[in-house]
Design an enzyme around this catalytic site. Structure first.
Site, PDB file in Angstrom:
ATOM      1  N   TRP A   1       0.433  -1.052   0.144  1.00 10.23           N
ATOM      2  CA  TRP A   1       0.030  -0.083  -0.284  1.00 10.23           C
ATOM      3  C   TRP A   1       0.740   1.329   0.337  1.00 10.23           C
ATOM      4  CZ3 TRP A   1       1.176   2.732   4.406  1.00 10.23           C
ATOM      5  CH2 TRP A   1       2.346   2.094   5.229  1.00 10.23           C
ATOM      6  N   ASN A   2       2.278   1.131   0.365  1.00 10.93           N
ATOM      7  CA  ASN A   2       2.737   2.530   0.765  1.00 10.93           C
ATOM      8  C   ASN A   2       3.355   2.609  -0.658  1.00 10.93           C
ATOM      9  OD1 ASN A   2       4.718   0.142   0.114  1.00 10.93           O
ATOM     10  ND2 ASN A   2       5.769   0.908   1.553  1.00 10.93           N
TER      11      ASN A   2
ATOM     12  N   LYS B   1      -2.575  -7.932  -7.574  1.00 11.74           N
ATOM     13  CA  LYS B   1      -3.191  -8.541  -6.742  1.00 11.74           C
ATOM     14  C   LYS B   1      -2.650  -6.843  -5.835  1.00 11.74           C
ATOM     15  CE  LYS B   1      -3.474  -9.181  -2.698  1.00 11.74           C
ATOM     16  NZ  LYS B   1      -4.218  -7.899  -2.273  1.00 11.74           N
ATOM     17  N   PRO B   2      -3.297  -5.640  -6.285  1.00 13.99           N
ATOM     18  CA  PRO B   2      -3.027  -4.448  -5.533  1.00 13.99           C
ATOM     19  C   PRO B   2      -3.657  -4.638  -3.752  1.00 13.99           C
ATOM     20  CG  PRO B   2      -4.610  -3.807  -6.550  1.00 13.99           C
ATOM     21  CD  PRO B   2      -4.466  -4.907  -6.901  1.00 13.99           C
ATOM     22  N   ALA B   3      -2.904  -3.648  -3.138  1.00 13.34           N
ATOM     23  CA  ALA B   3      -3.031  -3.351  -1.602  1.00 13.34           C
ATOM     24  C   ALA B   3      -4.663  -3.144  -1.413  1.00 13.34           C
ATOM     25  CB  ALA B   3      -2.967  -2.521  -0.571  1.00 13.34           C
TER      26      ALA B   3
ATOM     27  N   SER C   1       5.559  -7.587   4.311  1.00 20.12           N
ATOM     28  CA  SER C   1       5.750  -8.470   5.369  1.00 20.12           C
ATOM     29  C   SER C   1       7.128  -9.284   5.439  1.00 20.12           C
ATOM     30  CB  SER C   1       4.930  -8.362   6.900  1.00 20.12           C
ATOM     31  OG  SER C   1       3.829  -8.974   6.599  1.00 20.12           O
TER      32      SER C   1
ATOM     33  N   LEU D   1      11.245  -7.623   1.398  1.00 22.40           N
ATOM     34  CA  LEU D   1      10.344  -8.261   2.610  1.00 22.40           C
ATOM     35  C   LEU D   1      10.393  -6.778   3.734  1.00 22.40           C
ATOM     36  CD1 LEU D   1      10.926 -12.026   2.693  1.00 22.40           C
ATOM     37  CD2 LEU D   1       8.387 -10.471   2.468  1.00 22.40           C
TER      38      LEU D   1
ATOM     39  N   ARG E   1      10.420  10.675   4.379  1.00 28.93           N
ATOM     40  CA  ARG E   1      10.051  10.245   3.989  1.00 28.93           C
ATOM     41  C   ARG E   1       8.998   9.116   3.475  1.00 28.93           C
ATOM     42  NH1 ARG E   1      12.402   6.139  -1.109  1.00 28.93           N
ATOM     43  NH2 ARG E   1      11.216   6.623  -3.047  1.00 28.93           N
TER      44      ARG E   1
ATOM     45  N   CYS F   1       9.811   0.679   3.672  1.00 29.79           N
ATOM     46  CA  CYS F   1      11.203  -0.708   4.117  1.00 29.79           C
ATOM     47  C   CYS F   1      12.489  -0.230   3.601  1.00 29.79           C
ATOM     48  CB  CYS F   1      10.729  -1.603   3.294  1.00 29.79           C
ATOM     49  SG  CYS F   1      11.287  -1.247   1.354  1.00 29.79           S
TER      50      CYS F   1
END
Length: 491
Positions: free
Chosen positions: A163-164, A187-189, A242, A264, A291, A297
């Site tokens: 999602w980020n 498959k998007p968030a 994650s 990840l 940012r 991540c």
């Protein structure tokens, strides 16, 4: 903070975003109904979109499989041209995409514009790489045969994006796959699907054939993904998210011996030596930490600072951080938007509270903000003690935590004291020390005297539990290619 509802220009944009599933070139309803997408700055519903069932997911894979042979046989130049047209269209529509990302994810508009530029570069880069896929030909050492080594597309791929960075994570996966000749299901968030849906329409506008890219949005991610991954027709799985989820997906992919790319979790150390240029270090820290509101991540997670400069470093950062403007990202002067949801706010606060209970000092922030939306004050804490949760867990929020060290060996030990190894940042004016850090730090990427490392021309990825595979760079397209060896007789 300003948390105004959706304005007229924002609604006009939202009305252009597809709300269905893209399967076989057609926008379709989802068998599981619809679900809402909300603005994290206000809690307002932006749109309701199709909720895919597992059966919808298999139909999307059917479409990708049906299109695979023809797309693989499409001349590389044509694949390249389509990606280049997509890049050009994205530049024309950059303000639309930037605003849409700000609405559904919350990042400030200036940062959203930066993501459009970054995400677009994957389209341009891999449009160029599509025509450079090569092999080799030569005589065997014994002189008894001639070898042909060629590259061919892996086949249908399944992508699960986070999602980020709703545009850049889509383009970073889709562009090399298309360049290599692979078809995909994306498959998007659930939290930020609108940007991917609009991007899929842009690919159609760029001339992408039906079925080459299919998009399924859902609130039932595990139920939808499991049968797709188990299907023997699927040949590649790529996931960004994650580590615990990635581990489960790798286990599922093992049953079909799928090719996997996994980007990840991270726990990035930001090491500041006593000889560092503190102006550079503070500027780098602001970029590396804040940012995307700290929700990256690659965000610096642990600031490991030489004891002799820790107080000055913390004081300079506190001045900068305490002056940051917080609010809805659509306002031009906002530097920190909302976190993605209330759970993210609670987690950030939990980590800060634990650190303070162990003796950390709050320099600024360290609190959730009242009112609508999921806002957390930009925070600096120092004197963080060993054993604090904030040194072990990814923060994913605007929280900068400082611990200290006394010598180089201790800095390396603290930096490597994690199961993750995505990226590290090192600030030193000693070139020899910088080279030692390149060798000694256990990360897949490193920024030496810089606070941002991401670039479409560079291989992005980590070691240890931060994942496998690389995205971007010369290496990125090879994640979607299989090597085939053929032997011919001499004469």
């Amino acid at each position: 903070m300003t948390t105004a509802p959706v304005a007229a220009r924002e609604q006009e944009l939202l009305d252009t975003v597809p709300t269905g599933l893209l399967i076989g070139g057609q926008w379709q309803d989802g068998a599981a109904g619809t679900f809402p997408v909300r603005d994290p700055a206000t809690g307002e519903v932006l749109a309701r979109i199709a909720d895919a069932s597992p059966e919808d997911g298999i139909r999307a894979l059917d479409a990708a499989v049906a299109a695979q042979e023809e797309w693989a046989a499409t001349p590389p130049r044509r694949r390249s041209d389509i990606l280049r047209r997509a890049f050009d269209l994205l530049q024309e529509r950059k303000e639309e995409f930037a605003l849409l990302m700000t609405l559904e994810m919350g990042k400030p508009l200036a940062e959203a514009r930066g993501e459009v530029a970054y995400g677009g570069e994957f389209l341009r880069w891999f449009s160029e790489e599509a025509v450079r896929i090569s092999g080799r030909y030569g005589l065997t050492p014994e002189g008894t045969g001639r070898m042909i080594v060629s590259q061919r597309p892996v086949g249908p791929c399944y992508f699960i994006t986070p999602w980020n960075f709703p545009l850049a994570m889509a383009t970073r996966k889709i562009a090399p796959a298309l360049a290599a000749g692979c078809t995909v299901v994306v498959k998007p968030a659930e939290l930020t699907p609108l940007t991917t849906l609009l991007f899929a329409q842009l690919l159609i506008d760029a001339g992408l054939p039906a079925g080459v890219v299919n998009v399924v949005t859902t609130t039932h991610s595990g139920a939808l993904s499991e049968p797709i991954i188990a299907d023997p027709r699927l040949r590649k799985l790529s996931f960004t998210g994650s580590t615990p989820v990635g581990q489960k997906l790798i286990a599922q992919a093992a049953q079909g011996v799928l090719r996997v790319s996994m980007e990840l979790g991270g726990n990035a150390p930001f090491v500041v030596f006593d000889d560092a240029d503190l102006d550079k270090a503070v500027d780098g820290a602001m970029l590396a930490k804040f940012r995307n509101i700290g929700q990256a991540c690659t965000a610096a997670n642990r600031f490991i600072v030489h004891a002799s400069v820790a107080e000055e470093f913390a004081a300079r950062l506190t001045d900068r951080v305490s002056a940051m403007n917080v609010g809805r990202g659509t306002d031009d002067d906002v530097q920190i938007g909302p976190l993605i949801d209330d759970r993210a706010v609670a987690k950030a606060d939990e980590l800060v509270t634990d650190a303070v209970s162990r003796g950390a000092r709050v320099r600024t922030g360290a609190r959730a903000l009242d009112g609508a939306g999921s806002f957390y004050a930009p925070t600096v804490i120092d004197r963080v003690a060993a054993g604090s949760d904030i040194l072990r867990e990814e923060i994913f929020g605007p929280v900068l935590a400082i611990a200290t060290f006394d010598d180089e060996d201790e800095a390396v030990r603290l930096a490597n004291d994690t199961e993750y190894g995505l990226v590290s940042y090192v600030f030193t004016e000693d070139l020899a020390r910088g080279h030692r850090m390149i060798d000694r730090l256990e990360t897949g990427m490193m920024g030496l005297n810089v606070g941002v490392v991401s670039n479409a021309a560079a291989p992005f990825g980590g070691v240890k539990q931060s994942g496998v595979g690389r995205e971007g760079g010369l290496e990125g397209i090879h994640e979607f290619l299989e090597t085939k060896y053929t032997l011919l007789p001499v004469g």
